[in-house]
Structures are given as C-alpha cells and as structure tokens.
Design a protein around this motif. Structure first.
Motif, mmCIF file in Angstrom:
data_model
loop_
_atom_site.group_PDB
_atom_site.id
_atom_site.type_symbol
_atom_site.label_atom_id
_atom_site.label_comp_id
_atom_site.label_asym_id
_atom_site.label_seq_id
_atom_site.Cartn_x
_atom_site.Cartn_y
_atom_site.Cartn_z
ATOM 1 N N SER A 141 -5.209 -9.015 2.334
ATOM 2 C CA SER A 141 -4.722 -7.651 2.126
ATOM 3 C C SER A 141 -3.203 -7.566 2.058
ATOM 4 C CB SER A 141 -5.228 -6.740 3.245
ATOM 5 O OG SER A 141 -4.743 -5.425 3.063
ATOM 6 N N ASN A 142 -2.746 -6.630 1.250
ATOM 7 C CA ASN A 142 -1.326 -6.279 1.203
ATOM 8 C C ASN A 142 -0.938 -5.357 2.359
ATOM 9 O OD1 ASN A 142 -0.653 -7.477 -1.444
ATOM 10 N ND2 ASN A 142 -2.049 -5.940 -2.258
ATOM 11 N N LEU A 143 -1.927 -4.824 3.069
ATOM 12 C CA LEU A 143 -1.694 -3.875 4.158
ATOM 13 C C LEU A 143 -1.730 -4.581 5.502
ATOM 14 C CD1 LEU A 143 -4.025 -0.933 3.029
ATOM 15 C CD2 LEU A 143 -1.679 -1.414 2.335
ATOM 16 N N THR A 144 -1.176 -3.916 6.502
ATOM 17 C CA THR A 144 -1.235 -4.433 7.871
ATOM 18 C C THR A 144 -1.919 -3.402 8.767
ATOM 19 O OG1 THR A 144 0.949 -3.522 8.362
ATOM 20 C CG2 THR A 144 0.862 -5.809 7.616
ATOM 21 N N GLU A 145 -2.422 -3.876 9.873
ATOM 22 C CA GLU A 145 -3.069 -2.992 10.831
ATOM 23 C C GLU A 145 -2.017 -2.122 11.522
ATOM 24 O OE1 GLU A 145 -6.749 -5.288 12.663
ATOM 25 O OE2 GLU A 145 -4.908 -6.478 12.775
ATOM 26 N N SER A 146 -2.487 -1.037 12.154
ATOM 27 C CA SER A 146 -1.584 -0.134 12.866
ATOM 28 C C SER A 146 -2.022 0.048 14.304
ATOM 29 C CB SER A 146 -1.565 1.247 12.203
ATOM 30 O OG SER A 146 -0.866 1.214 11.008
ATOM 31 N N SER A 147 -1.075 0.344 15.126
ATOM 32 C CA SER A 147 -1.339 0.675 16.523
ATOM 33 C C SER A 147 -2.031 2.034 16.613
ATOM 34 C CB SER A 147 -0.012 0.727 17.283
ATOM 35 O OG SER A 147 -0.184 1.303 18.558
ATOM 36 N N PRO A 148 -2.880 2.221 17.618
ATOM 37 C CA PRO A 148 -3.463 3.545 17.837
ATOM 38 C C PRO A 148 -2.504 4.495 18.548
ATOM 39 C CG PRO A 148 -4.310 2.001 19.444
ATOM 40 C CD PRO A 148 -3.452 1.209 18.492
ATOM 41 N N LEU A 149 -1.336 4.018 18.894
ATOM 42 C CA LEU A 149 -0.396 4.789 19.704
ATOM 43 C C LEU A 149 0.663 5.512 18.887
ATOM 44 C CD1 LEU A 149 0.087 2.119 22.533
ATOM 45 C CD2 LEU A 149 -1.602 3.989 22.393
ATOM 46 N N LEU A 150 0.411 5.742 17.605
ATOM 47 C CA LEU A 150 1.377 6.436 16.754
ATOM 48 C C LEU A 150 1.260 7.948 16.912
ATOM 49 C CD1 LEU A 150 0.953 4.425 13.420
ATOM 50 C CD2 LEU A 150 2.618 4.053 15.245
ATOM 51 N N THR A 151 2.348 8.646 16.613
ATOM 52 C CA THR A 151 2.295 10.112 16.559
ATOM 53 C C THR A 151 1.582 10.528 15.280
ATOM 54 O OG1 THR A 151 4.349 10.322 15.325
ATOM 55 C CG2 THR A 151 4.523 10.266 17.760
ATOM 56 N N ASP A 152 1.201 11.780 15.213
ATOM 57 C CA ASP A 152 0.549 12.276 14.001
ATOM 58 C C ASP A 152 1.445 12.100 12.777
ATOM 59 O OD1 ASP A 152 2.346 14.226 14.899
ATOM 60 O OD2 ASP A 152 0.995 15.903 14.506
ATOM 61 N N ILE A 153 2.728 12.353 12.935
ATOM 62 C CA ILE A 153 3.673 12.217 11.830
ATOM 63 C C ILE A 153 3.800 10.753 11.400
ATOM 64 C CG2 ILE A 153 6.124 12.475 11.206
ATOM 65 C CD1 ILE A 153 6.065 15.040 13.017
ATOM 66 N N ALA A 154 3.830 9.850 12.357
ATOM 67 C CA ALA A 154 3.908 8.423 12.043
ATOM 68 C C ALA A 154 2.617 7.936 11.379
ATOM 69 C CB ALA A 154 4.201 7.619 13.308
ATOM 70 N N MET A 155 1.483 8.497 11.778
ATOM 71 C CA MET A 155 0.209 8.142 11.140
ATOM 72 C C MET A 155 0.229 8.519 9.666
ATOM 73 S SD MET A 155 -2.587 9.301 13.996
ATOM 74 C CE MET A 155 -2.793 8.412 15.531
ATOM 75 N N VAL A 156 0.657 9.727 9.372
ATOM 76 C CA VAL A 156 0.714 10.185 7.981
ATOM 77 C C VAL A 156 1.706 9.334 7.194
ATOM 78 C CG1 VAL A 156 1.337 12.110 6.469
ATOM 79 C CG2 VAL A 156 -0.120 12.512 8.473
ATOM 80 N N HIS B 118 -10.417 -2.143 2.880
ATOM 81 C CA HIS B 118 -11.009 -2.367 4.208
ATOM 82 C C HIS B 118 -9.985 -2.127 5.319
ATOM 83 C CE1 HIS B 118 -15.195 -3.643 4.257
ATOM 84 N NE2 HIS B 118 -14.998 -4.136 3.061
ATOM 85 N N VAL B 119 -8.784 -2.626 5.150
ATOM 86 C CA VAL B 119 -7.736 -2.409 6.159
ATOM 87 C C VAL B 119 -7.379 -0.923 6.217
ATOM 88 C CG1 VAL B 119 -5.361 -2.964 6.842
ATOM 89 C CG2 VAL B 119 -6.886 -4.770 5.985
ATOM 90 N N TYR B 120 -7.270 -0.296 5.060
ATOM 91 C CA TYR B 120 -6.988 1.140 4.980
ATOM 92 C C TYR B 120 -8.086 1.944 5.671
ATOM 93 C CZ TYR B 120 -5.824 5.541 2.483
ATOM 94 O OH TYR B 120 -5.487 6.835 2.140
ATOM 95 N N TYR B 121 -9.336 1.584 5.422
ATOM 96 C CA TYR B 121 -10.482 2.251 6.043
ATOM 97 C C TYR B 121 -10.387 2.176 7.569
ATOM 98 C CZ TYR B 121 -15.318 2.983 7.577
ATOM 99 O OH TYR B 121 -16.440 3.434 8.218
ATOM 100 N N GLN B 122 -10.127 0.991 8.077
ATOM 101 C CA GLN B 122 -10.052 0.843 9.532
ATOM 102 C C GLN B 122 -8.869 1.608 10.107
ATOM 103 O OE1 GLN B 122 -12.473 -0.270 11.412
ATOM 104 N NE2 GLN B 122 -11.275 0.434 13.154
ATOM 105 N N LYS B 123 -7.777 1.641 9.356
ATOM 106 C CA LYS B 123 -6.613 2.406 9.809
ATOM 107 C C LYS B 123 -6.954 3.896 9.873
ATOM 108 C CE LYS B 123 -2.725 0.848 8.525
ATOM 109 N NZ LYS B 123 -1.509 0.442 7.785
#
Length: 166
Positions: free
Chosen positions: A87-102, A26-31
């Motif tokens: 979850s073992n995952l954490t949420e992410s900011s929408p302000l990441l670069t494409d490289i940081a997203m990957v 679920h966290v991965y999906y939202q990310k």
C-alpha cells in the motif's frame, strides 16, 4: 475487451496496479473503521455516521477490485501483511482529533486518486474498457468525497471562487 482475450504483459501491468489499489483501499478501510470507533468531540455524531458510510462504500470497492483482478485471470493479493507492504498508505493512531482524522483521510484520498490514475493509464494502454469504466466511477466518487471532507474542514468565512457569480 482486448484485455480478456489476452493474458499478456499489459494485463499483468494492470493487475499489478490494481493490487496496489486493493491494498490502498484495505488500509483506507481499516483507517475509516478506526476513526469511526474512536472519534470524539462535538462532531462525533456527524463524523461517526460519515465514517461508517465511507467504510461501507470502501468495502464494496475492495470486493469489486479483487473481482476485476480475477476477471483478468489473476489471483488478487489477500494477506494483511501484503496489503501493508504494498500500500501507498500508512496506518493511523486511534488517538487523533476529529480534525486530524479528516486531514488524514483527505491525504489518503489524494494518494488513492493518484493510484487510480495509474490504473487508468495501464488500462488505457491495454484497451481494457471494463477496468476503465470501473475506475472512472471510483475517481468521480472519491473526488466528491474529497470535496465534502475539504468543505467540512474549511473555516465558514472561506468562500469558493466567485469569478462566475454576479
């Protein structure tokens, strides 16, 4: 099949790990949705489409995991607050670069692969072939996705191990 005949401690252990996996997905999906909406730059078209493919695949897995939990005669967790907590995952900011997203997705995939291994371990101990089969497919598919994101991240001058090439 032993797992469907007994509602025992082994099933509870499987379901506990499946619920963590459900939360992770679920966290991965939202990310993935976040990154799909917010990716910018020269890789926009490629990554926008890739993230959409990935979140559509993840949505199916979320449903299958929850249904497997129900098949084992338990209620899956289903509150967003529980997903974030478990979850073992954490949420992410929408302000990441494409490289940081990957890079964030590659990190999450390693964490999910680890959780998939925990589910397999519990399912093996309980002789739960249905869960083993389901999760085995997820491992193969996530390893392939991880390979592809890793390849995308490489410098074009980097090469694979060529010890088998003449």
């Amino acid at each position: 099949m032993e797992s469907l005949n007994n509602n025992n401690e082994k099933n509870l252990q499987i379901v506990t790990e499946l619920n963590v996996l459900l939360a992770d997905y679920h966290v991965y999906y939202q990310k993935l949705r976040n990154f799909h909406w917010n990716v910018l730059g020269k890789n926009f078209f490629e990554l926008h489409n890739q993230f959409e493919e990935m979140y559509n695949d993840t949505k199916i897995k979320i449903d299958e995991i929850a249904e497997r939990i129900v098949t084992l005669k338990y209620h899956p967790i289903s509150k967003l607050s529980d997903y974030i907590e478990v979850s073992n995952l954490t949420e992410s900011s929408p302000l990441l670069t494409d490289i940081a997203m990957v890079a964030a997705l590659k990190k999450d995939q390693k964490i999910i692969l680890n959780q998939l291994g925990k589910v397999i371990d519990r399912a093996n101990k309980a002789k739960d072939e249905g869960t083993i089969d389901l999760i085995g497919t997820y491992i193969r598919e996530l390893e392939k996705s991880s390979w592809m994101l890793n390849a995308w991240s490489k410098n074009t001058k980097e090469v694979l191990d060529s010890s088998f090439v003449k």
